[in-house]
Design a protein around this motif. Structure first.
Motif, PDB file in Angstrom:
ATOM      1  N   TRP A   1       0.830  -1.210   0.000  1.00 13.13           N
ATOM      2  CA  TRP A   1       0.000   0.000   0.000  1.00 13.13           C
ATOM      3  C   TRP A   1       0.864   1.259   0.000  1.00 13.13           C
ATOM      4  O   TRP A   1       0.530   2.244  -0.669  1.00 13.13           O
ATOM      5  CB  TRP A   1      -0.961  -0.002   1.189  1.00 13.13           C
ATOM      6  CG  TRP A   1      -0.298   0.083   2.532  1.00 13.13           C
ATOM      7  CD1 TRP A   1       0.129  -0.940   3.308  1.00 13.13           C
ATOM      8  CD2 TRP A   1       0.025   1.288   3.238  1.00 13.13           C
ATOM      9  NE1 TRP A   1       0.717  -0.462   4.467  1.00 13.13           N
ATOM     10  CE2 TRP A   1       0.649   0.906   4.453  1.00 13.13           C
ATOM     11  CE3 TRP A   1      -0.159   2.645   2.985  1.00 13.13           C
ATOM     12  CZ2 TRP A   1       1.087   1.832   5.383  1.00 13.13           C
ATOM     13  CZ3 TRP A   1       0.275   3.575   3.923  1.00 13.13           C
ATOM     14  CH2 TRP A   1       0.892   3.159   5.107  1.00 13.13           C
ATOM     15  N   TRP A   2       1.979   1.238   0.715  1.00 10.88           N
ATOM     16  CA  TRP A   2       2.845   2.421   0.744  1.00 10.88           C
ATOM     17  C   TRP A   2       3.511   2.625  -0.615  1.00 10.88           C
ATOM     18  O   TRP A   2       3.679   3.757  -1.065  1.00 10.88           O
ATOM     19  CB  TRP A   2       3.892   2.280   1.841  1.00 10.88           C
ATOM     20  CG  TRP A   2       4.802   3.469   1.964  1.00 10.88           C
ATOM     21  CD1 TRP A   2       6.110   3.559   1.635  1.00 10.88           C
ATOM     22  CD2 TRP A   2       4.437   4.774   2.460  1.00 10.88           C
ATOM     23  NE1 TRP A   2       6.608   4.813   1.875  1.00 10.88           N
ATOM     24  CE2 TRP A   2       5.598   5.595   2.393  1.00 10.88           C
ATOM     25  CE3 TRP A   2       3.272   5.331   2.949  1.00 10.88           C
ATOM     26  CZ2 TRP A   2       5.612   6.916   2.795  1.00 10.88           C
ATOM     27  CZ3 TRP A   2       3.274   6.668   3.355  1.00 10.88           C
ATOM     28  CH2 TRP A   2       4.427   7.430   3.268  1.00 10.88           C
TER      29      TRP A   2
ATOM     30  N   THR B   1       3.145   6.023  -2.812  1.00  8.41           N
ATOM     31  CA  THR B   1       4.304   6.885  -3.048  1.00  8.41           C
ATOM     32  C   THR B   1       4.975   6.667  -4.402  1.00  8.41           C
ATOM     33  O   THR B   1       5.811   7.478  -4.803  1.00  8.41           O
ATOM     34  CB  THR B   1       5.354   6.683  -1.949  1.00  8.41           C
ATOM     35  OG1 THR B   1       5.776   5.306  -1.935  1.00  8.41           O
ATOM     36  CG2 THR B   1       4.787   7.054  -0.581  1.00  8.41           C
TER      37      THR B   1
END
Length: 539
Positions: free
Chosen positions: A269-270, A274
């Protein structure tokens, strides 16, 4: 709130430009898929031939049924002949799927208008612009695949839930929630994750104050049953087979164990927040998407809060996978864009009410908003243009077999077997004709080190397999032992994942002027007489 011509003109021109990125894709060629590959087109052919159980259930059959129906329609109106040109049928099916992608832009705007109703046009324009210019969305619009169909069904389900929140009569709300459940089943029929949107109408009915708790539970169960029924119907009943269970479990295991070259090693998810979203839409738009989620959770009505909760939950589910495929965010990006549109509409409405009568301030705010919106989407739109230019560029694989043959003749190796990777443009028949082999990647084919052959290595596969310690030693040994006969590289280096995110190479493609040959680099190595230090491929 009064309409500002400057804002409407700016966002309108942006959306028109974004849509134009998709329409030319009808004219830009893509590599034809092989008939034996597990693609939507190959499975559509099975459907047309009367088979409803695909060879693999890595995704459900719904999108192939849609493709088959599109082909039947093309035959009915006389624009395609299935017994004739394969390219003609392929091109017609691409038109069908591009139209689906355009509908995704429109329905995203419709969902945003329902969320940001006090300034519905503003919400629709902003959300539509974000979706229409996103690089991953544009690329997906050029493909015959299940992703855009899945997201269209998800959006239609959410539109029904938001519309239900505006209805005063319980019967109307129940009808709209039932419609949402049916669309949820359809979404799952296109790709498994889409069916999760059924939780939104189920939560809505569970919060319905005009029903007592037993009736709420019964209604929620009925909605789930409707979704499952639609799932079965939209897959042609194929999911009732044992093969479906095996294929679905394989897919779950695949997400948990990773994919060579795309294995993140843990939750993603990160990475999507990003890397994928900024790479697709830019940092300004990514910030707007995050702000839209915060706005939906804090200022939205009940239906908007349900949509917000679903967007966050869906993003979290996507992030549970170890695989960093950028197209995984396609299903959630339009929902985030609709919330961002709601934020923009709420901001515009607040500005109008606060500065009503102060025309200069309002005009300045409108101009600032237009500039920010255009500045936010221009980078993604430019990458979309690059993508279309890539489709018209020469391919490094074009004519490469002829160059290879020339080198072999000059070096006196014309009778030596050729082992080649699948990305080099040399077909299986050509490899077989030379007494060689066509392999996916040499990393899992260590016998190439003792093949007494000429090996053709692609940068796409080499980049992929050298990233894995288990497969990299074969490439190290092959490079050390082989004598280089030919090094054929593109003018603009691209990684094997170049067509997924601009940061992987497509950003170097010029926006104007001629585009040089693009594609994988190819190295030809003579392994008939191994030289150099011995390298243990199992080390």
């Amino acid at each position: 709130m009064r309409s500002h011509p400057g804002v409407s003109l700016a966002v309108g021109a942006t959306v028109v430009l974004a849509a134009a990125l998709r329409v030319p894709s009808l004219l830009v060629g893509l590599p034809m898929t092989q008939p034996d590959e597990p693609t939507v087109m190959s499975r559509a052919q099975l459907v047309l031939d009367g088979s409803v159980v695909p060879p693999a259930f890595d995704w459900p059959l719904g999108s192939s049924i849609v493709a088959a129906a599109g082909i039947r329609l093309g035959e009915a109106v006389g624009v395609v002949d299935r017994s004739g040109s394969v390219a003609e049928v392929y091109g017609w099916t691409r038109i069908v799927f591009v139209l689906v992608a355009l509908c995704v832009v429109a329905v995203t705007g419709l969902l945003a208008a329902g969320i940001g109703r006090r300034a519905a046009p503003m919400a629709a324009w902003v959300a539509g612009t974000v979706v229409a210019t996103g690089f991953v969305m544009v690329r997906s619009a050029r493909m015959i695949g299940p992703d855009q169909l899945q997201v269209l069904c998800v959006l239609l389900a959410l539109v029904a839930v938001v519309a239900a929140g505006r209805r005063a009569h319980l019967r109307q709300r129940l009808l709209l929630w039932s419609t949402a459940a049916l669309w949820a089943g359809g979404a799952g029929g296109m790709k498994y994750l889409g069916i999760t949107v059924v939780v939104v109408p189920m939560l809505a009915v569970m919060l319905e104050e005009e029903l007592d708790w037993p009736r709420r539970l019964l209604a929620a169960e009925a909605l789930l049953l409707l979704a499952l029924t639609a799932f079965v119907v939209t897959t042609g009943g194929s999911v009732l087979s044992r093969a479906f269970v095996d294929g679905f479990l394989w897919q779950v295991d695949h997400q948990a164990t990773g994919h060579l070259g795309y294995d993140h090693g843990g939750p993603t998810w990160w990475h999507h927040l990003t890397v994928t979203l900024p790479g697709s839409n830019g940092w300004l738009v990514t910030g707007l998407l995050v702000a839209g989620v915060v706005w939906g959770a804090c200022r939205g009505d009940r239906a908007t809060k349900l949509v917000t909760a679903y967007a966050v939950g869906l993003f979290a589910v996507i992030g549970l996978s170890r695989i960093v495929f950028p197209h995984y965010v396609i299903v959630v990006l339009p929902v985030l864009a609709a919330l961002a549109g709601g934020l923009a509409a709420d901001t515009a409405d607040w500005t109008w009410r606060r500065w009503q009568g102060r025309e200069r301030r309002l005009d300045a705010a409108a101009a600032a908003l237009a500039l920010v919106l255009v500045a936010a989407v221009v980078p993604a739109a430019a990458d979309g243009v690059r993508l279309l230019r890539v489709g018209q560029a020469p391919d490094t694989r074009d004519g490469f077999p002829e160059r290879l043959q020339e080198v072999l003749v000059v070096e006196g190796l014309a009778d030596v077997p050729v082992w080649t990777e699948s990305y080099t443009g040399i077909g299986a028949a050509a490899a077989e004709a030379t007494g060689g082999r066509l392999v996916f990647g040499f990393g899992d084919t260590p016998e190439v080190l003792a093949c007494g052959c000429v090996a053709v290595v692609s940068t796409y596969m080499e980049q992929r397999y050298t990233a894995d310690p288990a497969t990299a030693p074969v490439y190290t040994a092959m490079r050390a032992r082989g004598r280089m006969l030919l090094d054929h590289q593109p003018s603009i280096p691209l990684t094997y994942r170049w067509d997924l995110l601009p940061t992987w190479g497509i950003g170097g493609v010029p926006l104007r002027g001629p585009v040089p040959a693009l594609g994988p680099g190819m190295t030809v190595l003579d392994l008939t007489e191994p030289r150099g230090a011995e390298v243990d491929p199992d080390a």
